[in-house]
Design an enzyme around this catalytic site. Structure first.
Site, PDB file in Angstrom:
ATOM      1  N   SER A 174      65.652  25.857  12.344  1.00  0.00           N
ATOM      2  CA  SER A 174      64.762  25.672  13.488  1.00  0.00           C
ATOM      3  C   SER A 174      65.463  25.577  14.843  1.00  0.00           C
ATOM      4  CB  SER A 174      63.883  24.433  13.284  1.00  0.00           C
ATOM      5  OG  SER A 174      64.661  23.265  13.234  1.00  0.00           O
ATOM      6  N   LYS A 180      59.184  16.687  17.162  1.00  0.00           N
ATOM      7  CA  LYS A 180      60.190  17.259  18.061  1.00  0.00           C
ATOM      8  C   LYS A 180      59.768  17.113  19.529  1.00  0.00           C
ATOM      9  CE  LYS A 180      62.144  20.262  14.592  1.00  0.00           C
ATOM     10  NZ  LYS A 180      62.495  21.620  14.148  1.00  0.00           N
TER      11      LYS A 180
END
Length: 342
Positions: free
Chosen positions: A236, A281
């Site tokens: 990611s 996040k």
């Protein structure tokens, strides 16, 4: 009740608590991680400096015990996932960790490729062999090969891709023998295996030795780039890697003095892909003081990372600006047009 009895009961309770904390449930718990500056992690030789910074964002994920499972049910932005959603079938702890590290290596390679191509710098490849990700139980490779082994010869033949390796082995008949030369822990080994038919219904017409594999190849670039990612797994961070590398390759500072966080996979063609844990996040980036957060737009999907990020930003009341991106070029174009931070 006597004092000694109370102490005995408390010791028993403490012991049971300690023992039960090591009993893991078939779940993973995910929570907000950190936003980490990329300039100390990535170094392009003689690269350009930047006034602001690009930051990767992470989640903290681990196996759930009974206490973390119960706690997660009462906390915002802490998610519980069944083990089957995280781990492949029959995948061991070691294989899972190796797969995560390989995904990181693949994302690094794609990020380098995208950034150098955008900068107009040629790239070359050195094929090293076949990288073992998984060994199928009760197949010939079980107990002989391990995840992270690098196979570079089959019957003394060298190949230039995993497809050539698979084609060679699949043309053999069940019961035929194949000799593999592989590297493990910097030592060269050989093993001979009998090819067998796969036991699952989906592949029962095929033969093999029972390994999951990918290409193991090295990118050759000049100027050289060094990336310290030993403690990071998964794909990611690839998109943010590509931005940091490109920024060090070019004279124009894309950060413009801003703290720019983000997430997303990166494909060699520059496509930015969906990731998990987008809510956590966003929270990690906000806590780190990011001004801008770049989120995968998924071609405008109604359930895109971008839309979830926008909603999360609204829920936590952040001033951080959420920007949708579908491609690396699109992100660069946005940053090039950005006014410098005052």
């Amino acid at each position: 009740m006597k004092k000694t009895n109370i102490i005995r009961i408390l010791l028993i309770i403490a012991f049971l608590f300690l023992v039960s904390s090591f009993y893991y449930l078939p779940y993973y718990v995910s929570k907000p991680g950190m936003a980490k500056e990329l300039e100390p992690i990535i170094e392009v030789k003689d690269g350009y400096d930047e006034k602001g910074s690009f930051m990767l964002t992470t989640v903290r994920m681990g196996r759930a015990n009974i206490y973390s499972y119960i706690t997660a049910k009462f906390m915002d932005y802490v998610e519980v996932y069944p083990m089957d959603d995280i781990r492949a079938e029959n995948e061991t702890d070691e294989e899972y960790n190796i797969r995560q590290l390989h995904l990181m290596d693949s994302s690094k390679a794609a990020a380098i490729e995208v950034a150098y191509k955008k900068a107009g710098i040629p790239i070359d490849y050195h094929y090293k062999g076949v990288y073992v990700l998984h060994v199928v139980p009760d197949m010939p490779a079980d107990g002989k090969l391990k995840a992270a082994d690098r196979i570079f010869k089959v019957d003394d033949l060298e190949f230039s891709s995993s497809e050539e390796f698979i084609t060679y082995v699949s043309r053999l008949e069940a019961g035929e023998q194949v000799t593999l030369t592989y590297e493990r822990n910097n030592k060269i080994n050989e093993v001979s295996l009998m090819v067998e038919a796969f036991k699952d219904n989906e592949n029962k017409e095929r033969v093999g030795i029972g390994i999951g594999l990918v290409d193991d190849k090295e990118l050759l670039v000049d100027p050289a780039v060094h990336m310290k990612t030993d403690e990071i797994g998964g794909p990611s961070a690839g998109f943010m890697f590509s931005l940091e590398i490109y920024n060090q390759l070019t004279k124009l500072d894309l950060t413009k003095g801003y703290e720019i966080a983000g997430t997303g996979t990166i494909s060699p063609d520059g496509t930015v892909g969906k990731i998990g844990g987008i809510e956590q996040k966003v929270i990690a980036a906000d806590k780190a003081g990011a001004d801008i957060f770049l989120a995968p737009n998924e071609a405008g999907s109604k359930s895109s990372n971008y839309l979830v990020a926008v909603q999360t930003a609204k829920n936590i009341g952040t001033d951080m600006k959420i920007i949708p991106v579908d491609t690396f070029d699109e992100a660069v174009s946005y940053l090039e047009k950005l006014s410098p931070k005052k």
